[in-house]
Motif scaffolding. Structure first.
Motif, short mmCIF file in Angstrom:
data_model
loop_
_atom_site.label_atom_id
_atom_site.label_comp_id
_atom_site.label_asym_id
_atom_site.label_seq_id
_atom_site.Cartn_x
_atom_site.Cartn_y
_atom_site.Cartn_z
N LEU A 73 -11.01 -75.15 -19.05
CA LEU A 73 -11.20 -73.85 -19.68
C LEU A 73 -12.48 -73.89 -20.50
O LEU A 73 -12.53 -74.47 -21.58
N ARG B 296 -3.71 -68.39 -20.33
CA ARG B 296 -4.44 -69.35 -19.49
C ARG B 296 -3.92 -70.77 -19.69
O ARG B 296 -3.70 -71.51 -18.73
N VAL B 297 -3.71 -71.15 -20.95
CA VAL B 297 -3.23 -72.51 -21.24
C VAL B 297 -1.81 -72.69 -20.72
O VAL B 297 -1.49 -73.71 -20.10
N ASP C 194 -0.33 -71.13 -18.28
CA ASP C 194 -0.34 -71.19 -16.82
C ASP C 194 -0.84 -72.54 -16.33
O ASP C 194 -0.31 -73.09 -15.36
N ARG C 195 -1.85 -73.09 -16.97
CA ARG C 195 -2.38 -74.39 -16.57
C ARG C 195 -1.34 -75.50 -16.77
O ARG C 195 -1.25 -76.43 -15.98
N LEU D 77 -8.63 -79.15 -19.59
CA LEU D 77 -7.85 -78.15 -18.87
C LEU D 77 -8.72 -77.27 -17.98
O LEU D 77 -8.22 -76.39 -17.29
#
Length: 343
Positions: free
Chosen positions: A231, A269-270, A272-273, A229
């Motif tokens: 990150l 963050r996850v 949104d990805r 991802l």
């Protein structure tokens, strides 16, 4: 050529094997081959399989014990069906499983991996495992843990062949989790919201016998997920996330506050990805945040306030908040080798 191959490895599974076999040959959908691979069993397993004269059964015996992953990969090479259904030798398929899953995949050609809800049972006790249903929700769940019951899967063989997908022996005891993660890069995913398999929970299950090893392997899968991802997580953040996911958080109030803010940031963050609502991510993480807070319930109502100070706590099912309030009021923390045991 049959449309479906049901792939079932067997190793010393004689105790529960007959109900498993009979649940497959009793399916309402009949155009399948039943590929049973005995992995060098030393009990009565092979003899039990030989008792069944159903023409759809194709019985193969390994000359020596190869192990589950090698046997699964051998089975994938031998499968002839357009679709491959997984089955374990100690579980039970409900009669309409293949019929309903095949109808779903025929109606959704973009989906290559299809599981279902399942019933986890032990003696007279049982629990319905309601795994996520939609593709985006499954993808988020895979960041945390396995989002499929391995024995519920029906998958398109064409997807596996086109992308060279096989189980990876480097991920022993969590090979299915790692396999679904790789499959997710090539196809859409789904779980049907209906129980179609009964999963027999007993001391011989891999998740019981190799719990520690399975957890360590799952940690490696999660690391790869974050890398895929884009990150980049430092070791402390990754270790904290793994402890929360596995209900193994340990620490003081300061560490708990750090865990809460870090979990929210990571969820954002996850989500949104993956293009899913943050609200769903918060709700999914609710039980894990409850488990962490519950471990410090002896600190009183300060912990309950900390739980509600995060969007994860506010979006969690109301039952988690009330259960935590009761624990904090009674100064009764969750204890045990895995904090999830107090859920």
């Amino acid at each position: 050529m049959p449309r479906v191959t049901v792939l079932m490895p067997v190793y010393n599974g004689g105790e529960f094997l007959r109900p498993a076999i009979e649940s497959v040959i009793g399916q309402t959908y009949t155009d399948f081959e039943f590929l049973i691979i005995d992995d060098g069993s030393t009990d009565s397993s092979f003899a039990v399989c030989q008792e069944y004269r159903d023409r759809r059964i194709r019985l193969v015996r390994n000359e020596a014990n190869l192990g589950l992953i090698a046997t699964l990969n051998k089975g994938l090479e031998l499968c002839e069906g357009e679709f491959i259904a997984r089955m374990d030798c100690d579980d039970i398929c409900l009669p309409w499983r293949l019929e309903k899953q095949l109808a779903f995949l025929d109606a959704h050609p973009d989906i290559g991996i299809c599981g279902t809800w399942f019933e986890k049972f032990y003696g007279n006790c049982s629990q319905i495992m309601r795994v996520p249903v939609e593709d985006a929700h499954i993808r988020f769940s895979l960041v945390m843990d396995n989002a499929f019951g391995h024995n519920t899967i029906l998958m398109r063989r064409e997807v596996l062949e086109r992308h060279g997908l096989r189980y990876d022996p480097d991920y022993r005891y969590a090979e299915d989790y790692e396999f679904w993660v790789r499959c997710s890069a090539h196809t859409r995913l789904a779980n049907l919201p209906e129980v179609m398999v009964r999963y027999r929970y007993h001391p011989g299950n891999t998740s019981n016998r190799f719990r520690r090893e399975q957890g360590a392997t799952a940690d490696r899968v999660r690391r790869r997920q974050f890398e895929r991802l884009g990150l980049a997580l430092d070791e402390d953040t990754l270790a904290l996330f793994n402890s929360l996911v596995k209900f193994e958080f340990r620490g003081d109030l300061r560490r708990l506050a750090q865990a809460g803010s870090g979990l929210v940031a990571l969820a954002d963050r996850v989500a949104d990805r993956l293009g899913i609502p943050r609200a769903f991510a918060y709700r999914k993480l609710g039980p894990h945040w409850y488990g962490a807070c519950g471990s410090l319930a002896d600190e009183g109502l300060r912990v309950w306030s900390l739980f509600l100070s995060t969007p994860i706590g506010r979006r969690a099912l109301w039952t988690w908040g009330w259960k935590l309030l009761a624990r904090c009021a009674a100064h009764r923390p969750i204890t045990g080798p895995g904090l999830g045991e107090g859920l």
